[in-house]
Write a protein that holds these residues in place. Structure first.
Motif, PDB file in Angstrom:
ATOM      1  N   GLU A   1       0.860  -1.125   0.226  1.00 55.22           N
ATOM      2  CA  GLU A   1       0.218   0.051   0.254  1.00 55.22           C
ATOM      3  C   GLU A   1       0.768   1.414  -0.038  1.00 55.22           C
ATOM      4  O   GLU A   1       0.232   2.671  -0.489  1.00 55.22           O
ATOM      5  CB  GLU A   1      -0.818   0.309   1.631  1.00 55.22           C
ATOM      6  CG  GLU A   1      -2.352   1.567   1.689  1.00 55.22           C
ATOM      7  CD  GLU A   1      -1.346   2.420   2.068  1.00 55.22           C
ATOM      8  OE1 GLU A   1      -1.177   3.645   1.392  1.00 55.22           O
ATOM      9  OE2 GLU A   1      -0.630   1.883   3.305  1.00 55.22           O
ATOM     10  N   ARG A   2       2.135   1.368   0.651  1.00 59.20           N
ATOM     11  CA  ARG A   2       3.326   2.032   0.922  1.00 59.20           C
ATOM     12  C   ARG A   2       3.607   2.496  -0.856  1.00 59.20           C
ATOM     13  O   ARG A   2       2.750   3.879  -1.364  1.00 59.20           O
ATOM     14  CB  ARG A   2       4.028   1.973   1.518  1.00 59.20           C
ATOM     15  CG  ARG A   2       3.256   2.009   2.815  1.00 59.20           C
ATOM     16  CD  ARG A   2       4.737   1.395   3.966  1.00 59.20           C
ATOM     17  NE  ARG A   2       4.635   1.696   5.293  1.00 59.20           N
ATOM     18  CZ  ARG A   2       4.811   1.952   6.424  1.00 59.20           C
ATOM     19  NH1 ARG A   2       5.366   3.400   6.254  1.00 59.20           N
ATOM     20  NH2 ARG A   2       3.681   2.546   7.594  1.00 59.20           N
ATOM     21  N   ARG A   3       3.873   1.416  -1.181  1.00 62.12           N
ATOM     22  CA  ARG A   3       4.374   2.214  -2.886  1.00 62.12           C
ATOM     23  C   ARG A   3       3.348   2.176  -3.621  1.00 62.12           C
ATOM     24  O   ARG A   3       3.312   3.216  -4.894  1.00 62.12           O
ATOM     25  CB  ARG A   3       4.970   0.564  -3.264  1.00 62.12           C
ATOM     26  CG  ARG A   3       6.423  -0.590  -2.638  1.00 62.12           C
ATOM     27  CD  ARG A   3       6.707  -1.303  -3.077  1.00 62.12           C
ATOM     28  NE  ARG A   3       6.529  -2.463  -3.459  1.00 62.12           N
ATOM     29  CZ  ARG A   3       6.239  -2.898  -2.431  1.00 62.12           C
ATOM     30  NH1 ARG A   3       7.178  -3.006  -1.119  1.00 62.12           N
ATOM     31  NH2 ARG A   3       5.409  -4.363  -2.812  1.00 62.12           N
ATOM     32  N   ARG A   4       2.356   2.361  -3.431  1.00 63.45           N
ATOM     33  CA  ARG A   4       1.082   2.116  -3.845  1.00 63.45           C
ATOM     34  C   ARG A   4       1.059   3.781  -4.572  1.00 63.45           C
ATOM     35  O   ARG A   4       0.953   4.382  -4.843  1.00 63.45           O
ATOM     36  CB  ARG A   4      -0.028   1.818  -4.589  1.00 63.45           C
ATOM     37  CG  ARG A   4      -0.005   0.198  -4.918  1.00 63.45           C
ATOM     38  CD  ARG A   4      -1.501  -0.544  -5.266  1.00 63.45           C
ATOM     39  NE  ARG A   4      -1.759  -1.822  -5.502  1.00 63.45           N
ATOM     40  CZ  ARG A   4      -2.645  -2.262  -6.185  1.00 63.45           C
ATOM     41  NH1 ARG A   4      -3.199  -1.740  -6.131  1.00 63.45           N
ATOM     42  NH2 ARG A   4      -2.506  -3.481  -6.738  1.00 63.45           N
ATOM     43  N   THR A   5       0.679   3.991  -2.477  1.00 64.04           N
ATOM     44  CA  THR A   5       0.724   5.541  -2.409  1.00 64.04           C
ATOM     45  C   THR A   5       1.439   6.520  -2.603  1.00 64.04           C
ATOM     46  O   THR A   5       0.842   7.416  -3.127  1.00 64.04           O
ATOM     47  CB  THR A   5       0.357   5.403  -0.887  1.00 64.04           C
ATOM     48  OG1 THR A   5      -0.990   4.436  -0.386  1.00 64.04           O
ATOM     49  CG2 THR A   5      -0.539   6.485  -0.454  1.00 64.04           C
ATOM     50  N   VAL A   8      -6.419   2.463  -9.196  1.00 65.53           N
ATOM     51  CA  VAL A   8      -5.426   0.922  -9.028  1.00 65.53           C
ATOM     52  C   VAL A   8      -4.580   1.648  -8.160  1.00 65.53           C
ATOM     53  O   VAL A   8      -4.070   0.348  -7.664  1.00 65.53           O
ATOM     54  CB  VAL A   8      -4.850   1.298 -10.237  1.00 65.53           C
ATOM     55  CG1 VAL A   8      -3.317   0.321 -10.653  1.00 65.53           C
ATOM     56  CG2 VAL A   8      -5.811   0.349 -12.137  1.00 65.53           C
ATOM     57  N   LEU A   9      -4.231   2.853  -8.112  1.00 69.76           N
ATOM     58  CA  LEU A   9      -3.132   2.983  -7.094  1.00 69.76           C
ATOM     59  C   LEU A   9      -3.471   4.065  -5.369  1.00 69.76           C
ATOM     60  O   LEU A   9      -3.268   3.520  -4.624  1.00 69.76           O
ATOM     61  CB  LEU A   9      -2.219   4.574  -7.683  1.00 69.76           C
ATOM     62  CG  LEU A   9      -1.172   3.998  -9.166  1.00 69.76           C
ATOM     63  CD1 LEU A   9      -0.626   5.158  -8.954  1.00 69.76           C
ATOM     64  CD2 LEU A   9      -0.343   2.825  -8.641  1.00 69.76           C
ATOM     65  N   LEU A  10      -4.969   3.763  -5.830  1.00 73.06           N
ATOM     66  CA  LEU A  10      -5.318   4.105  -4.949  1.00 73.06           C
ATOM     67  C   LEU A  10      -6.778   3.328  -3.900  1.00 73.06           C
ATOM     68  O   LEU A  10      -7.453   3.535  -2.815  1.00 73.06           O
ATOM     69  CB  LEU A  10      -5.925   5.932  -4.707  1.00 73.06           C
ATOM     70  CG  LEU A  10      -5.296   6.726  -5.152  1.00 73.06           C
ATOM     71  CD1 LEU A  10      -5.906   8.345  -5.172  1.00 73.06           C
ATOM     72  CD2 LEU A  10      -3.699   7.125  -3.641  1.00 73.06           C
TER      73      LEU A  10
END
Length: 461
Positions: free
Chosen positions: A94-98, A180-182
């Motif tokens: 989740e950190r990498r996507r955010t 997708v990212l959030l």
């Protein structure tokens, strides 16, 4: 897209505003390194812009910015981003996507907000050139009055059109990448699915509990009412006892029903709150909110009326429990949640309340684990209920521990024809036995009907 363009443009400008502290710090550091005074109003060097992007990514890994970005994506970009479930800690996935989204938002927003600040004033200046009436310097070029001054506004408008098209494309790109990212990560979706599965399993368990409890109570009420009707004239004392047993069985069944309905209503309200956070965007246009209010009026407030009647019924039952005696005494919400479940230690009360002739052969059950004891009680309750409804004559009930197994047996002579087809009694017992990895055999014998159960006391490795 044209309707969303102003809000998407605002989202990009927000990204540029969030980038400004990084750029200012980068300019100051670059000025100190070069030994020059920093002028923050000058155009930002491309090298500084590229250098601060890794810093933006690192801060996106650790700062709690996901909720802010989700709200911005939902409200300004118009993206449908599923609200992530709340978790105790953040995962690196989740950190990498955010961080990726945060970097992308600030990078694109910084470029386009800077272009907006430059191109919009430039276009306004070019539009004023034909009316200047004198030579005017523009970006290092002296524009003389005449046809040359007329061509500059066309170039300014063309440049503004390119900016608008770029902003629209960037907004559409971010709107597509936001879910997708959030949105929830695969790990978060798996955790939510497991939680939903646990909820369904608990509701299934409650349904079985309600079926066993209410079904047993109705069978007892039917039996006792028939007995009371036969002896009412010649033996009023026996009839009085039968009526007391009916009252107690009905009270217990209503308390169980109150408990299950209370739990299910609390679960439904919690699910509704989760669905509202998941499906409703953080920003809704005024016309959408008006449509929602119209839909609520069209529904006629059915949910509110249902809750009103359910609350009134629950309050009435809570008052009745306080005035009476039973397992659910003090049956308010707190009492419902803490009501103990019956175990094999309550077999004597179960048999006494049934009103049937039951011959018990019960051994030492102190070594039976609590989970097995609760499920065994419900199995015996259902088996006794079936014996009362479908059989005749005395019932034999046996429960004993043999080796590492709990053995249960309920037999009764005959099997009447008054049973309702399609019942779930035996099916419910099989489900309980299967969950405990045991064995169940239920069927007719030469003497009548028999239910035998074997439940392991310890789970096999």
């Amino acid at each position: 897209m044209r309707r969303n363009l102003p809000r998407r443009w605002a989202c990009l400008i927000l990204g540029g505003a969030l980038l400004m502290p990084y750029m200012m710090a980068g300019v100051l550091i670059a000025a100190q390194w070069q030994g020059q005074s920093a002028n923050l109003l000058l155009p930002i060097q491309i090298g500084v812009f590229v250098a601060v992007l890794p810093v933006v990514a690192v801060t996106g890994l650790f700062l709690p910015i996901r909720a802010l970005e989700v709200n911005a994506a939902q409200g300004l970009l118009g993206a449908h981003v599923e609200t992530p479930p709340r978790q105790a800690g953040r995962t690196w996935q989740e950190r990498r996507r955010t961080a990726a989204w945060f970097t992308l938002h600030l990078a694109i927003g910084g470029l386009l907000s800077g272009s907006t600040l430059a191109i919009v004033p430039f276009t306004l200046v070019t539009l004023a050139l034909p009316f200047a009436g004198r030579a005017t310097p523009v970006i290092g070029v002296v524009v003389e009055p005449g046809w040359a001054a007329v061509l500059w506004p066309l170039g300014g408008l063309a440049l503004l059109g390119v900016l608008v098209a770029t902003v629209a494309g960037a907004g559409e790109l971010l709107a597509r990448l936001a879910p997708v990212l959030l949105g929830p990560t695969p790990a978060e979706r798996l955790a939510a699915a497991e939680d939903h599965a646990r909820t369904l399993a608990e509701r299934n368990r409650l349904a079985r509990e309600l079926h066993d409890s209410v079904g047993h109570a109705l069978s007892v009420v039917t039996l006792q009412a028939a007995a009371a009707g036969r002896v009412l004239d010649r033996d009023p004392e026996t009839a009085r006892k039968a009526l007391a047993a009916i009252e107690q069985s009905a009270r217990t069944a209503l308390e169980d029903l109150d408990h299950v309905l209370g739990v299910l209503r609390e679960d439904d309200r919690a699910d509704a709150r989760i669905d509202a956070r998941t499906d409703a965007p953080a920003y809704a246009p005024a016309d959408d909110r008006a449509d929602d209010r119209a839909d609520d009026r069209a529904d006629g407030g059915a949910d509110d009326r249902a809750d009103h009647w359910a609350d009134a019924w629950a309050d009435d039952r809570a008052g009745g429990s306080r005035n009476g005696v039973g397992p659910g005494s003090g049956g308010g919400p707190a009492g419902r949640g803490r009501a103990p479940q019956a175990t094999l230690a309550d077999l004597d009360e179960l048999v006494a309340a049934s009103g049937a002739q039951v011959r018990q052969e019960v051994g030492d059950l102190s070594a039976v684990p609590a989970v097995v004891s609760r499920e065994a009680y419900r199995i015996l309750q259902e088996a006794l209920t079936n014996a009362i409804k479908h059989g005749h004559g005395p019932v034999r009930l046996a429960a004993a521990v043999q080796d590492d197994d709990l053995r249960l047996e309920v037999t009764n002579p005959g099997r009447g024809n008054g049973g309702r087809p399609g019942g779930r009694g035996v099916t419910g017992m099989r489900e309980r036995v299967r969950l405990l990895r045991g064995e169940l055999d239920a069927g007719p014998t030469e003497a009548g009907w028999r239910v035998t159960v074997r439940l392991p006391l310890r789970s096999s490795p």
